[in-house]
Design an enzyme around this catalytic site. Structure first.
Site, PDB file in Angstrom:
ATOM      1  N   TRP A 141      47.866 -11.321 -53.719  1.00 54.29           N
ATOM      2  CA  TRP A 141      47.235 -12.177 -54.735  1.00 54.29           C
ATOM      3  C   TRP A 141      48.247 -13.267 -55.118  1.00 54.29           C
ATOM      4  O   TRP A 141      49.410 -12.960 -55.434  1.00 54.29           O
ATOM      5  CB  TRP A 141      46.911 -11.295 -55.947  1.00 54.29           C
ATOM      6  CG  TRP A 141      46.221 -11.967 -57.080  1.00 54.29           C
ATOM      7  CD1 TRP A 141      45.112 -12.759 -57.036  1.00 54.29           C
ATOM      8  CD2 TRP A 141      46.575 -11.862 -58.463  1.00 54.29           C
ATOM      9  NE1 TRP A 141      44.756 -13.142 -58.294  1.00 54.29           N
ATOM     10  CE2 TRP A 141      45.628 -12.614 -59.191  1.00 54.29           C
ATOM     11  CE3 TRP A 141      47.586 -11.201 -59.165  1.00 54.29           C
ATOM     12  CZ2 TRP A 141      45.677 -12.732 -60.574  1.00 54.29           C
ATOM     13  CZ3 TRP A 141      47.632 -11.311 -60.529  1.00 54.29           C
ATOM     14  CH2 TRP A 141      46.684 -12.073 -61.230  1.00 54.29           C
ATOM     15  N   ASP A 159      49.823  -2.374 -58.816  1.00 59.18           N
ATOM     16  CA  ASP A 159      48.795  -3.217 -59.412  1.00 59.18           C
ATOM     17  C   ASP A 159      47.443  -2.531 -59.198  1.00 59.18           C
ATOM     18  O   ASP A 159      46.982  -2.382 -58.071  1.00 59.18           O
ATOM     19  CB  ASP A 159      48.818  -4.601 -58.746  1.00 59.18           C
ATOM     20  CG  ASP A 159      47.907  -5.587 -59.461  1.00 59.18           C
ATOM     21  OD1 ASP A 159      47.093  -5.156 -60.300  1.00 59.18           O
ATOM     22  OD2 ASP A 159      48.014  -6.801 -59.174  1.00 59.18           O
ATOM     23  N   LYS A 179      37.402  -6.125 -63.998  1.00 63.23           N
ATOM     24  CA  LYS A 179      36.371  -5.920 -62.970  1.00 63.23           C
ATOM     25  C   LYS A 179      35.547  -4.668 -63.245  1.00 63.23           C
ATOM     26  O   LYS A 179      34.329  -4.710 -63.199  1.00 63.23           O
ATOM     27  CB  LYS A 179      37.006  -5.794 -61.578  1.00 63.23           C
ATOM     28  CG  LYS A 179      38.236  -6.618 -61.345  1.00 63.23           C
ATOM     29  CD  LYS A 179      37.948  -8.073 -61.109  1.00 63.23           C
ATOM     30  CE  LYS A 179      39.213  -8.871 -61.332  1.00 63.23           C
ATOM     31  NZ  LYS A 179      39.310 -10.109 -60.633  1.00 63.23           N
TER      32      LYS A 179
HETATM   33  C1  LIG Z   1      45.345  -8.031 -57.498  1.00 65.22           C
HETATM   34  C2  LIG Z   1      45.070  -8.489 -58.882  1.00 65.22           C
HETATM   35  N1  LIG Z   1      45.920  -8.177 -59.854  1.00 65.22           N
HETATM   36  C3  LIG Z   1      45.720  -8.563 -61.123  1.00 65.22           C
HETATM   37  C4  LIG Z   1      44.626  -9.319 -61.466  1.00 65.22           C
HETATM   38  C5  LIG Z   1      44.502  -9.769 -62.897  1.00 65.22           C
HETATM   39  O1  LIG Z   1      43.448  -9.307 -63.578  1.00 65.22           O
HETATM   40  P1  LIG Z   1      43.133  -9.799 -65.074  1.00 65.22           P
HETATM   41  O2  LIG Z   1      42.018 -10.765 -64.953  1.00 65.22           O
HETATM   42  O3  LIG Z   1      42.756  -8.555 -65.782  1.00 65.22           O
HETATM   43  O4  LIG Z   1      44.345 -10.415 -65.632  1.00 65.22           O
HETATM   44  C6  LIG Z   1      43.705  -9.681 -60.487  1.00 65.22           C
HETATM   45  C7  LIG Z   1      42.540 -10.511 -60.834  1.00 65.22           C
HETATM   46  O5  LIG Z   1      41.927 -11.138 -60.050  1.00 65.22           O
HETATM   47  C8  LIG Z   1      43.924  -9.247 -59.164  1.00 65.22           C
HETATM   48  O6  LIG Z   1      43.087  -9.562 -58.185  1.00 65.22           O
END
Ligand SMILES: Cc1ncc(COP(=O)(O)O)c(C=O)c1O
Length: 397
Positions: free
Chosen positions: A130, A211, A246
């Site tokens: 990401w 994560d 999500k």
């Molecule tokens: C791999 C990963 N980590 C963390 C996040 C962050 O999520 P949040 O929207 O809760 O900050 C995302 C969101 O797309 C993600 O895909």
């Protein structure tokens, strides 16, 4: 003072959403940002969330500050969700959790804390990962390195490459791992591979930072703990960043958590006091609303059942969209074997489309995806499937 600063590039993913919004073409498709979409292309509020929210609003009596680390009930529920209520580390009282504004803040608070705890460490990210991982850990002052993860030719996990890379990670460095639904590839480790990786982590004594942004989107809420549990069994210390964006659909309410496991209760307390300082200087204390919803749902048996059903339905919808996409690509005679898309997990798929094809689809067809060919499978609906497959066939010809 502000005249000499150059314009920063738009965010690779959220910038895409903005460009999509401004595109006037009626048949445009957004396969960019990781937001769940139902069969109508909408991102609805879950019925369980709406019910919890209604009850919370009716009962609310104060807007007083939350504690720095958030509401204790929420923090305990998160630990039980991430590790299981009976986990030995919980009984040993060596787990601490802070409520953070989403998974991103969990990563950033964890990163700030680690920069203080082990300032010389480097942070290792999967290649690819990401995009914001690099941003977050670099912003916290870490040198960022990469380990092999994806075999582009085989469209699968490069487990040998991953092990070779992680065997060479110096003791005391930090390795970021995706618990499930790897973003952007959709390719995860098997139970055997997690066990091997956990043994490697313990043997090499690097620190896992997991994560966990998609719990429940892979195989199921409990099943998706596989990697976390393997690491928690092998390693005395680890960090976990949870996101409820999500699995509860709480994207804009910013509900997440940072969980740390230390070798014992005293070490956990000492570490956690520094986590609280990292929070205090960043945003002081977390926003309440999203966490109140999560707490309400997880503590009300009927709401919890309803939410589990909704979560399962989201996962099943994505699995179905994967299968329909693969079948439609085949039906449109798109060259190549796309069956790997149906084997991947979670919202994302590495489509295998290259930069030129991604650009063609965006400019000529109004189809938006991340530059590396990552698509949000949930964005594929019955209404846009035909147009999408025809356009991909054109892009590849
Ligand atoms: C791999 C990963 N980590 C963390 C996040 C962050 O999520 P949040 O929207 O809760 O900050 C995302 C969101 O797309 C993600 O895909």
């Amino acid at each position: 003072m502000l005249e000499n600063i150059t314009t920063a590039p738009p965010d690779a993913i959220l910038g895409l959403t903005e460009a999509f919004r401004q595109d006037p073409r009626p048949n445009k498709i957004n396969l960019g940002a990781g937001v769940f979409k139902d069969e109508h292309g909408a991102t609805p509020i879950l019925a369980s969330v709406k019910a919890a929210e209604t009850a919370i609003l009716a009962e609310a009596r104060t807007k007083a500050y939350m504690p720095i680390a958030g509401d204790p009930a929420y923090r305990q529920l998160v630990q039980e969700m991430v590790l299981g209520a009976e986990h030995p580390a919980l009984r040993a009282r060596r787990v601490r959790t802070a409520h953070t504004p989403g998974g991103t803040a969990a990563l950033r608070v964890g990163a700030d804390f680690l920069k203080k705890a082990c300032p010389q460490a480097a942070v290792w990210l999967s290649r690819p990962t990401w995009a914001n991982h690099r941003g977050v850990f670099s912003a916290a002052g870490f040198a960022v390195r990469e380990y092999a993860y994806y075999n582009h030719a085989a469209r699968s996990l490069d487990f040998e490459g991953l092990k070779t890379a992680l065997r060479a990670v110096p003791s005391g460095d930090i390795v970021v791992l995706h618990a499930c639904c790897h973003n952007p590839t959709g390719v995860d480790l098997t139970a055997e591979q997690w066990a091997e990786l956990a043994a490697l982590a313990a043997g090499r004594a690097w620190l896992p930072f997991v994560d966990f942004a998609y719990q429940g989107y892979g195989q199921g809420l409990e099943e998706d703990r596989l990697g976390v549990l393997a690491l928690a069994q092998a390693c005395p210390e680890m960090l976990i960043a949870s996101s409820f964006s999500k699995n509860f659909g709480l994207y804009q309410d910013r509900a997440g958590a940072l969980t740390l496991l230390a070798s014992g209760a005293a070490a956990a307390d000492a570490a956690f006091s520094n986590v609280e300082i990292a929070i205090r200087v960043n945003y002081s204390n977390p926003p309440a609303h999203g966490a109140l919803i999560v707490t309400r749902i997880l503590t009300d048996p009927a709401l919890r059942r309803q939410w589990r059903g909704e979560l399962d339905a989201m996962r099943t919808h994505i699995t179905g969209a994967r299968q329909r996409f693969v079948a439609a690509l085949r039906a449109h005679g798109v060259p190549g074997d796309f069956s790997f898309i149906a084997r991947q997990q979670g919202m994302f798929s590495f489509s295998g489309l290259g930069a030129a094809q991604v650009q063609f689809l965006r400019e000529h067809k109004g189809i938006y995806m991340v530059g590396d060919g990552r698509i949000n499978v949930a964005g594929i609906t019955a209404a846009n499937l035909e147009y999408l497959c025809q356009s991909i066939a054109e892009a590849l010809s």
